[in-house]
Design a protein around this motif. Structure first.
Motif, PDB file in Angstrom:
ATOM      1  N   SER A  88       0.815  -1.207   0.000  1.00 22.29           N
ATOM      2  CA  SER A  88       0.000   0.000   0.000  1.00 22.29           C
ATOM      3  C   SER A  88       0.851   1.260   0.000  1.00 22.29           C
ATOM      4  O   SER A  88       0.335   2.359  -0.134  1.00 22.29           O
ATOM      5  N   GLN A  89       2.157   1.089   0.191  1.00 22.67           N
ATOM      6  CA  GLN A  89       3.083   2.230   0.191  1.00 22.67           C
ATOM      7  C   GLN A  89       4.041   2.128  -0.990  1.00 22.67           C
ATOM      8  O   GLN A  89       5.167   2.596  -0.939  1.00 22.67           O
ATOM      9  N   HIS A 101       3.732   6.607  12.517  1.00 23.80           N
ATOM     10  CA  HIS A 101       2.686   5.757  13.078  1.00 23.80           C
ATOM     11  C   HIS A 101       1.709   5.379  11.998  1.00 23.80           C
ATOM     12  O   HIS A 101       1.048   6.227  11.439  1.00 23.80           O
ATOM     13  N   GLY A 102       1.590   4.092  11.773  1.00 23.47           N
ATOM     14  CA  GLY A 102       0.627   3.599  10.789  1.00 23.47           C
ATOM     15  C   GLY A 102       0.934   4.095   9.419  1.00 23.47           C
ATOM     16  O   GLY A 102       0.111   4.419   8.650  1.00 23.47           O
ATOM     17  N   LEU A 126      -4.055   2.390  15.671  1.00 30.64           N
ATOM     18  CA  LEU A 126      -2.891   2.174  14.796  1.00 30.64           C
ATOM     19  C   LEU A 126      -2.071   3.458  14.644  1.00 30.64           C
ATOM     20  O   LEU A 126      -0.858   3.417  14.520  1.00 30.64           O
ATOM     21  N   ARG A 127      -2.753   4.586  14.659  1.00 28.97           N
ATOM     22  CA  ARG A 127      -2.034   5.851  14.488  1.00 28.97           C
ATOM     23  C   ARG A 127      -1.922   6.643  15.787  1.00 28.97           C
ATOM     24  O   ARG A 127      -1.528   7.805  15.780  1.00 28.97           O
ATOM     25  N   PRO A 186      -0.035   7.895  18.741  1.00 30.01           N
ATOM     26  CA  PRO A 186       1.405   7.934  19.020  1.00 30.01           C
ATOM     27  C   PRO A 186       1.773   7.041  20.214  1.00 30.01           C
ATOM     28  O   PRO A 186       1.063   7.027  21.223  1.00 30.01           O
ATOM     29  N   ASN A 187       2.849   6.302  20.055  1.00 29.43           N
ATOM     30  CA  ASN A 187       3.396   5.447  21.119  1.00 29.43           C
ATOM     31  C   ASN A 187       2.475   4.318  21.583  1.00 29.43           C
ATOM     32  O   ASN A 187       2.662   3.791  22.674  1.00 29.43           O
ATOM     33  N   GLN A 213       1.925  -3.700   9.939  1.00 27.88           N
ATOM     34  CA  GLN A 213       1.543  -2.488  10.666  1.00 27.88           C
ATOM     35  C   GLN A 213       1.023  -2.831  12.057  1.00 27.88           C
ATOM     36  O   GLN A 213       1.348  -2.164  13.042  1.00 27.88           O
ATOM     37  N   HIS A 238       3.102  -1.409  15.204  1.00 30.71           N
ATOM     38  CA  HIS A 238       2.502  -0.312  15.964  1.00 30.71           C
ATOM     39  C   HIS A 238       1.644  -0.769  17.138  1.00 30.71           C
ATOM     40  O   HIS A 238       1.427  -0.004  18.070  1.00 30.71           O
ATOM     41  N   LEU A 245      -4.353   0.737   4.249  1.00 34.67           N
ATOM     42  CA  LEU A 245      -5.026  -0.293   5.021  1.00 34.67           C
ATOM     43  C   LEU A 245      -6.380   0.234   5.439  1.00 34.67           C
ATOM     44  O   LEU A 245      -6.491   1.361   5.917  1.00 34.67           O
TER      45      LEU A 245
END
Lengths: 170, 436
Positions: A128-129, A169-170, B11-12, B14-15, B94, B98, B255
């Protein structure tokens, strides 16, 4: 010869598996040896075999099955460009052609100074990237000619590369 | 919208890979509920959820768990298949990078249910950084009393071993994975016995996909009925949220976690923003490169449910959606996919070991303008032979991939023979292996 530290690390791997199942440690043992020596030789197979109580031919059989084990010397840095379907659709052919042109080598080869090996990789899991690649098994995504040039500049100047996967992130 | 963020909610964040952040966002909140009920009850709850394996075969997870052999005198093992290698598939990486604590939480839940005290995560070698994150998360969990001799204060010893692969697609096949985990060449084994009877080290073993395991904590937290209700097609037997990896020719590849039964039309045109550069859609591979591609008019009738894709002649597979626009030359795309299977065939059985390189060779001959009138039929024969006679699913997958292109875009292959000088230049092929 493996260093005493590497031998110790390899023996410690056995604790990760149930008692008597030290054969399972062979894969990580090969990674440890490769990390130290750059590539794997028959001499190393014998050493690992001795540590894990295996036949040297078994260690060699495992090492030759998997693509990440280097059986011949490679460059200090390995650039793998994914050329599988998702990356192909997003222009990986141009990316790898640019690398070849700038470094004056063909995929699968190492620069004469031993600094960089360029390879065509099978799907690395960054579809996807795309187009994507790995430098020393760290991900670099959404590649462009400019990004590739930046990466090469850094490597040729001896600077450390930080993969975006370590900071985003993600 | 059919997007539904359950596994990917943080998933997004932070940390979120760190224990304190994960816990601050509800992480490990499944554990009190988990330990309040007996293992067998959780097997039933997972059956109720309707969760099917996310790796590709789509087998019901709870049913698989109930097949475990009891009283064998061996320990029971859980093995998480994180050898994500199906071209087009990139969501497990991912999750692992993450949200490593989600994986650990899932392992705790699954191990309690199947009464296992040692779990293995088989992670593909190229995911070196994700493996580091996992190891760090496991160390954090040990320090916090979430793994070790007790789990969260319960008398339930549990340890997790991360085992790195080293670059072999075949190790995603569960018996090949077990061979690799035992320290052998990663070649598949005969089934039966199935791993649930005699798996890792000959002991009863459950092998579950990474995303399957990451789904379990949400079933524990919210109940099986809740999970089964995330379904736009009530009669479909593949409910729940599922992460898909969209790649190729869409404006916003990425995703997406979707409710079961989300229409492909919505995925391609709404969620992913349509086809770039004003081009038209040509074909879609709906479940990773092994699954037969479907042309535009067929895929736009499909939803993501297993039943819908199967009815239309393909499979949901790994949940990797590869979109191709009308500039894509299907024989070139098929050749690149065939080349992958030729590279990855483990060499154990003849149909796959020989069939894949031969199909690449024939495609390269055709693509370089040297095709022969017999070539198309020969490709059909190879597909047929690989599908019928291969030892494991790799050969079958390779056959499906090629046969899908041949079925729906036969005219493009035929044109290479009828007009040998006229080979489209896009996508420009990386390198021919056999013909230079």
């Amino acid at each position: 010869m493996l260093s005493p530290a590497a031998r110790e690390q390899i023996l410690a791997l056995c604790d990760r598996y149930p008692e008597g199942k030290r054969k399972s440690a062979v894969m990580d043992a090969l990674f440890i040896a490769q990390g130290e020596q750059g590539y794997l030789s028959p001499e190393t197979f014998r050493e690992i075999a001795e540590l894990l109580h295996l036949a040297p031919v078994h260690v060699a059989a495992v090492a030759t099955f998997y693509t990440m084990y280097e059986k011949e010397p490679v460059g200090k840095h390995i650039i793998d460009i994914c050329c599988n379907i998702s990356c192909l659709l997003r222009g990986s052919s141009e990316i790898i052609a640019h690398l070849e042109q700038r470094l004056g080598i063909t995929r699968g080869e190492t620069t004469p100074d031993g600094l960089i090996t360029v390879r065509e990789a099978e799907c690395i899991g960054a579809c996807s990237q795309a187009p994507a690649g790995q430098v020393n098994y760290r991900f670099f995504e959404h590649l462009t000619i400019e990004k590739v040039d930046e990466i090469l500049d850094q490597l040729q100047a001896g600077k450390a590369l930080v993969s975006p996967e370590e900071v985003t992130h993600g | 919208m059919a997007e539904r963020r359950v596994l990917t909610e943080h998933l997004r964040t932070p940390n979120a890979y760190q224990l304190d952040t994960w816990q601050a966002n509800g992480g490990y909140s499944s554990l009190p509920t988990l330990f309040a009920r007996q293992p067998a009850e959780w097997v039933e709850e997972v059956k109720t959820s309707g969760l099917v394996g996310r790796g590709g075969a789509g087998f019901p997870t709870g049913t698989k768990w109930s097949f475990l052999a009891k009283g064998t005198g061996h320990p029971t093992y859980l093995v998480v298949n994180a050898d994500e290698s199906e071209p087009g598939t990139c969501h497990d990486r991912q999750l692992l990078t993450h949200l490593p604590h989600l994986m650990i939480e899932g392992i705790i839940c699954a191990c309690w249910a199947i009464e296992a005290h040692h779990a293995f995560i088989y992670i593909r070698g190229e995911y070196a950084y994700a493996a580091e994150r996992l190891e760090a998360a496991i160390a954090e969990a040990h320090a916090a009393g979430l793994l070790g001799q007790t789990v969260d204060g319960h008398d339930f010893p549990l340890r997790i071993t991360v085992h790195r692969g080293a670059g072999a697609y075949i190790c995603g096949e569960e018996t090949a994975l077990l061979s690799s985990l035992e320290g052998d060449r990663g070649q598949p084994r005969m089934k039966p016995p199935f791993p649930a009877v005699a798996g890792l080290y000959g002991a009863p073993t459950i092998v579950n996909n990474a995303q399957t395991i990451c789904s379990i904590p949400f079933i524990v937290r919210n109940g099986g009925e809740w999970f089964a209700g995330i379904n736009l097609e009530p009669e479909s037997k593949s409910p729940g949220p599922r992460i898909v990896s969209v790649s190729g020719h869409v404006e916003r590849p990425g995703l997406y976690e979707l409710e079961n039964g989300t229409p492909f039309r919505e995925i391609i045109y709404d969620i992913c923003g349509g086809i770039p550069n004003g081009r038209d859609l040509k074909a879609v591979i709906p479940g990773g490169s092994s699954m037969p591609m479907l042309p535009k008019d067929v895929i736009l009738e499909c939803t993501t449910s297993f039943e819908s894709i199967r009815e239309h002649g393909s499979h949901a597979g790994s949940g990797a959606i590869i979109v191709m626009d009308d500039t894509t030359h299907i024989p070139t795309a098929s050749w690149r996919i065939a080349k992958f299977y030729a590279h990855e065939s483990c060499g154990k059985c003849t149909p796959c070991r020989e069939g894949n390189p031969w199909s690449v060779k024939i495609l390269e001959r055709m693509l370089s303008g040297k095709g022969d009138a017999r070539d198309l039929r020969m490709l059909d024969d190879i597909c047929d032979s690989m599908e019928r006679n291969s030892f494991c699913a790799l050969g079958i997958a390779a056959a499906w991939a090629l046969a899908g292109g041949l079925r729906h875009f036969r005219h493009e292959f035929a044109a290479l023979i009828d007009n040998p000088g006229d080979v489209p230049g896009y996508p420009s092929p990386p390198t021919y292996t056999y013909i230079r």
